[in-house]
Design a protein around this motif. Structure first.
Motif, PDB file in Angstrom:
ATOM      1  N   PHE A 163      12.289  50.129   0.191  1.00  0.00           N
ATOM      2  CA  PHE A 163      13.654  50.578  -0.062  1.00  0.00           C
ATOM      3  C   PHE A 163      14.549  49.412  -0.483  1.00  0.00           C
ATOM      4  O   PHE A 163      15.387  49.555  -1.374  1.00  0.00           O
ATOM      5  CB  PHE A 163      14.245  51.277   1.158  1.00  0.00           C
ATOM      6  CG  PHE A 163      13.707  52.661   1.384  1.00  0.00           C
ATOM      7  CD1 PHE A 163      13.454  53.520   0.336  1.00  0.00           C
ATOM      8  CD2 PHE A 163      13.476  53.116   2.668  1.00  0.00           C
ATOM      9  CE1 PHE A 163      12.958  54.801   0.550  1.00  0.00           C
ATOM     10  CE2 PHE A 163      12.993  54.391   2.903  1.00  0.00           C
ATOM     11  CZ  PHE A 163      12.733  55.238   1.838  1.00  0.00           C
ATOM     12  N   GLY A 164      14.382  48.275   0.150  1.00  0.00           N
ATOM     13  CA  GLY A 164      15.177  47.110  -0.213  1.00  0.00           C
ATOM     14  C   GLY A 164      14.911  46.633  -1.625  1.00  0.00           C
ATOM     15  O   GLY A 164      15.839  46.288  -2.367  1.00  0.00           O
ATOM     16  N   ASN A 165      13.656  46.611  -2.010  1.00  0.00           N
ATOM     17  CA  ASN A 165      13.318  46.194  -3.370  1.00  0.00           C
ATOM     18  C   ASN A 165      13.825  47.199  -4.400  1.00  0.00           C
ATOM     19  O   ASN A 165      14.240  46.810  -5.498  1.00  0.00           O
ATOM     20  CB  ASN A 165      11.816  45.986  -3.514  1.00  0.00           C
ATOM     21  CG  ASN A 165      11.340  44.746  -2.803  1.00  0.00           C
ATOM     22  OD1 ASN A 165      12.114  43.848  -2.506  1.00  0.00           O
ATOM     23  ND2 ASN A 165      10.056  44.691  -2.503  1.00  0.00           N
ATOM     24  N   GLU A 166      13.804  48.477  -4.067  1.00  0.00           N
ATOM     25  CA  GLU A 166      14.360  49.487  -4.972  1.00  0.00           C
ATOM     26  C   GLU A 166      15.864  49.298  -5.118  1.00  0.00           C
ATOM     27  O   GLU A 166      16.411  49.458  -6.201  1.00  0.00           O
ATOM     28  CB  GLU A 166      14.052  50.901  -4.462  1.00  0.00           C
ATOM     29  CG  GLU A 166      12.593  51.288  -4.568  1.00  0.00           C
ATOM     30  CD  GLU A 166      12.131  51.370  -6.014  1.00  0.00           C
ATOM     31  OE1 GLU A 166      12.814  52.008  -6.839  1.00  0.00           O
ATOM     32  OE2 GLU A 166      11.072  50.780  -6.324  1.00  0.00           O
ATOM     33  N   ALA A 167      16.537  48.937  -4.034  1.00  0.00           N
ATOM     34  CA  ALA A 167      17.979  48.717  -4.089  1.00  0.00           C
ATOM     35  C   ALA A 167      18.316  47.514  -4.963  1.00  0.00           C
ATOM     36  O   ALA A 167      19.247  47.564  -5.764  1.00  0.00           O
ATOM     37  CB  ALA A 167      18.532  48.515  -2.678  1.00  0.00           C
ATOM     38  N   VAL A 168      17.554  46.450  -4.817  1.00  0.00           N
ATOM     39  CA  VAL A 168      17.803  45.240  -5.611  1.00  0.00           C
ATOM     40  C   VAL A 168      17.505  45.501  -7.087  1.00  0.00           C
ATOM     41  O   VAL A 168      18.150  44.934  -7.969  1.00  0.00           O
ATOM     42  CB  VAL A 168      16.971  44.063  -5.059  1.00  0.00           C
ATOM     43  CG1 VAL A 168      17.030  42.870  -5.981  1.00  0.00           C
ATOM     44  CG2 VAL A 168      17.452  43.699  -3.666  1.00  0.00           C
TER      45      VAL A 168
END
Length: 89
Positions: free
Chosen positions: A50-55
């Motif tokens: 999820f964090g990588n998708e947000a970035v």
């Protein structure tokens, strides 16, 4: 290792590894199940995703999901694995 989520989830996972290894060499048999460590590791993986998708610019909701999953994983580790409990002597 490009995002803060990468570093944070790897640090949590490394803490899980240290906790597992520390408990596995003790005099008493471990009271933990491998499934408990698997659940916490999966939490790290999902939060990192999820964090990588947000970035990557997929939306601010992914930041909130990543933070929520990280906090949930840390809460799970605290409740289920109890890393701060002192062993009974």
């Amino acid at each position: 290792m490009e995002t803060v989520y990468d570093w944070l989830t790897v640090a949590i996972f490394a803490g899980l590894v240290v906790l597992f290894l520390q408990r596995s060499v003790g005099d008493r048999p471990p009271r933990d199940s491998m499934v408990q460590y698997l659940a916490a590791s999966a939490g790290c993986a999902v939060a990192n995703y999820f964090g990588n998708e947000a970035v990557a610019g997929r939306g601010a909701a992914y930041h909130l999901l990543a933070i929520a999953v990280i906090l949930g994983t840390l809460a799970y580790i605290h409740v289920a694995l109890r890393p701060l409990d002192k062993p009974a002597e």
